[in-house]
Write an enzyme that holds these catalytic residues in place. Structure first.
Site, PDB file in Angstrom:
ATOM      1  N   GLN A   1       0.803  -1.222   0.000  1.00 51.16           N
ATOM      2  CA  GLN A   1       0.000   0.000   0.000  1.00 51.16           C
ATOM      3  C   GLN A   1       0.836   1.273   0.000  1.00 51.16           C
ATOM      4  OE1 GLN A   1      -2.640  -1.937   3.176  1.00 51.16           O
ATOM      5  NE2 GLN A   1      -4.042  -0.526   2.206  1.00 51.16           N
TER       6      GLN A   1
ATOM      7  N   HIS B   1       0.798  -9.315   4.577  1.00 47.77           N
ATOM      8  CA  HIS B   1      -0.335  -8.382   4.541  1.00 47.77           C
ATOM      9  C   HIS B   1      -0.943  -8.449   3.132  1.00 47.77           C
ATOM     10  CE1 HIS B   1      -2.156  -4.630   6.548  1.00 47.77           C
ATOM     11  NE2 HIS B   1      -2.836  -4.817   5.432  1.00 47.77           N
TER      12      HIS B   1
ATOM     13  N   ASN C   1      -1.725 -10.531   8.584  1.00 47.11           N
ATOM     14  CA  ASN C   1      -2.738  -9.502   8.754  1.00 47.11           C
ATOM     15  C   ASN C   1      -4.122 -10.054   8.407  1.00 47.11           C
ATOM     16  OD1 ASN C   1      -3.557  -6.606   9.105  1.00 47.11           O
ATOM     17  ND2 ASN C   1      -4.306  -6.969   7.024  1.00 47.11           N
ATOM     18  N   GLU C   2      -5.039  -9.964   9.337  1.00 45.85           N
ATOM     19  CA  GLU C   2      -6.463 -10.264   9.117  1.00 45.85           C
ATOM     20  C   GLU C   2      -6.703 -11.523   8.290  1.00 45.85           C
ATOM     21  OE1 GLU C   2      -7.998  -6.712   7.320  1.00 45.85           O
ATOM     22  OE2 GLU C   2      -8.099  -5.671   9.219  1.00 45.85           O
TER      23      GLU C   2
HETATM   24  C1  BGC Z   1      -6.423  -3.650   6.148  1.00 42.88           C
HETATM   25  C2  BGC Z   1      -5.738  -2.538   5.403  1.00 42.88           C
HETATM   26  C3  BGC Z   1      -6.762  -1.613   4.773  1.00 42.88           C
HETATM   27  C4  BGC Z   1      -7.652  -1.074   5.863  1.00 42.88           C
HETATM   28  C5  BGC Z   1      -8.714  -0.118   5.387  1.00 42.88           C
HETATM   29  C6  BGC Z   1      -7.596  -3.177   6.981  1.00 42.88           C
HETATM   30  O1  BGC Z   1      -8.560  -4.164   7.120  1.00 42.88           O
HETATM   31  O2  BGC Z   1      -5.504  -4.329   6.957  1.00 42.88           O
HETATM   32  O3  BGC Z   1      -4.874  -3.093   4.456  1.00 42.88           O
HETATM   33  O4  BGC Z   1      -6.179  -0.590   4.052  1.00 42.88           O
HETATM   34  O5  BGC Z   1      -8.326  -2.144   6.463  1.00 42.88           O
HETATM   35  O6  BGC Z   1      -9.591  -0.762   4.534  1.00 42.88           O
END
Ligand code: BGC
Length: 429
Positions: free
Chosen positions: A20, A112, A156-157
């Protein structure tokens, strides 16, 4: 609410991810997806942070941050399967050194959303080989950087990754409602996290380094679209149970069961969390449905929902007290909790200031009620590439002019800086 004083040593800062902000991550699956015309606009140079990280960390320091979360780009470190790029590794050593020189504690995410092309060509996270591959990547990174890093976030998530890429189809490989692959991907993410955590602890122990490992878990309350309609309530309750509670439990108890699929034992997941990383953005309203995501019903639009009183630029719900709710869920695990992301995209910077202060008030309340919160990281330090939405949504404490790469600190960034500096939130007036 009265003045809130945060615990001593509280981590204050912001979060980003490699794809990003870095720019020119040409060797991963997202880049390929973008260049296949699947997004509004490609990431291109992003914020050019691969070259401008020192300038950005100077700004974070000037805003009194004492911590910074960023991610290591797997496709740069391991451009071809089994081949590690020493120049890329040296780059991330410089990034970490630059953070430390400025008094910013580095928090490193290993995955990520993006995958090296060689991995996605082998089926990415649907292929069981990914678990070993991720462990090997982890080992190489931790051996090279671990003397300078205490906090590691493996993935990440995981749930968002699986939903976004295998149910919603808005990222590579663009699978829609493929529940079979979704369930397989979640299992591999859990296994990869567990093994990666073991590797980090193992490498650190052998060298006498002190490490804390977690992942960034996405949590969200799921209210029913129509609270008076029992079937919506069931769908919402089900999603909340599976998405929020059962996923976290799987990490702690080493067992994952997705309704309709066989129980999966992952004993190595036990002890894989030294703290809980939580990402929180807002609520998702659900209605029962035979269509949409087949396993929990479908989302209803927040645009007209009468219980949504505030929205961000993308019309997501803004619901500050929800952060207290997700912090409460983590209390039974008796682990420290770090807010690894919380943020808003908006064209109205005063709304961003309110968003941050209101969420922090609820974090303060949760702490008073016994939630062991160790820090808060705002998403994001600067405007950046918001995946399928491109560059229009603005999440940053710092504005980026993409035509010149100029940075400008927003007023919300300065207001947040005051909280970071004083470690307190003044009484609400
Ligand atoms: C993610 C990011 C994303 C942000 C806003 C998060 O869930 O980890 O990569 O930019 O949300 O959408």
């Amino acid at each position: 609410m009265a003045e809130t004083v945060f615990p001593q040593g509280f981590l204050w800062g912001s979060a980003t991810s490699s794809h990003q902000v870095e720019g020119n991550n040409t060797n991963n699956d997202w880049w390929a997806w973008e260049h296949a015309g699947r997004v509004k606009e490609p990431s291109g140079l992003a914020c050019d942070q691969y070259r401008r990280f020192r300038e950005d960390f100077d700004l974070a320091k000037s805003l009194h941050h004492n911590a910074h979360r960023f991610s290591i780009e797997w496709s740069r470190i391991e451009p071809r399967e089994g081949e590690f790029d020493e120049v890329a590794i040296a780059h991330y050593r410089e990034v970490i050194a630059a953070l430390r020189e400025r008094g910013l504690e580095p928090l490193v995410t290993l995955h990520h959303y993006t995958n090296p092309l060689w991995l996605s060509n082998q089926g990415g996270w649907t292929n069981p080989k990914v678990v070993e591959a991720f462990a090997r990547f982890t080992q190489r990174v931790v051996e090279a950087l671990g003397d300078q890093v205490q906090y590691w976030l493996t993935i990440n998530e995981p749930m968002v990754y699986a939903v976004m890429h295998y149910l919603d189809g808005v990222g590579p490989p663009g699978e829609r409602n493929n529940v079979r692959l979704f369930v397989r991907v979640v299992e591999h993410l859990l296994r990869a996290h567990a093994l990666s955590s073991q590797v980090i602890h193992h490498v650190a122990k052998a060298r006498g380094w002190d490490v804390r490992v977690s992942l960034a878990n996405h949590a969200q309350p799921f209210p029913p679209c129509r609270p008076w309609w029992p079937i919506d309530r069931v769908a919402a309750g089900f999603a909340e149970h599976v998405y929020n509670q059962r996923f976290l439990k799987a990490l702690v108890e080493g067992e994952w069961k997705f309704p309709g699929f066989p129980r999966v034992r992952i004993p190595e997941a036990r002890g894989s969390l030294d703290f809980i990383g939580m990402n929180y953005y807002g609520r998702v309203f659900l209605r029962s449905s035979l269509f949409g995501s087949p396993w929990w019903g479908s989302r209803c639009s927040t645009r007209h929902h009468k219980n949504v009183t505030e929205r961000n630029f993308l019309e997501w719900d803004v619901y500050p007290s929800g952060i207290r709710q997700i912090l409460r869920w983590s209390v039974p695990y008796r682990l420290p909790v770090l807010i690894t992301e919380n943020g808003i995209c908006t064209t109205d910077d005063a709304q961003r200031t309110r968003f941050i202060l209101n969420h922090l008030r609820w974090v303060g309340r949760a702490i008073q009620e016994g939630a062991p919160v160790m820090g808060y990281l705002y998403w994001s330090l600067l405007d950046n590439f918001e995946w399928s939405y491109g560059y229009t949504p603005r999440f940053g404490l710092i504005e980026v002019d993409y035509s010149t790469q100029a940075r400008r600190v927003r007023e919300s960034g300065r207001r947040f800086a005051e909280v970071c500096r004083t470690n307190r939130l003044p009484e609400q007036t």
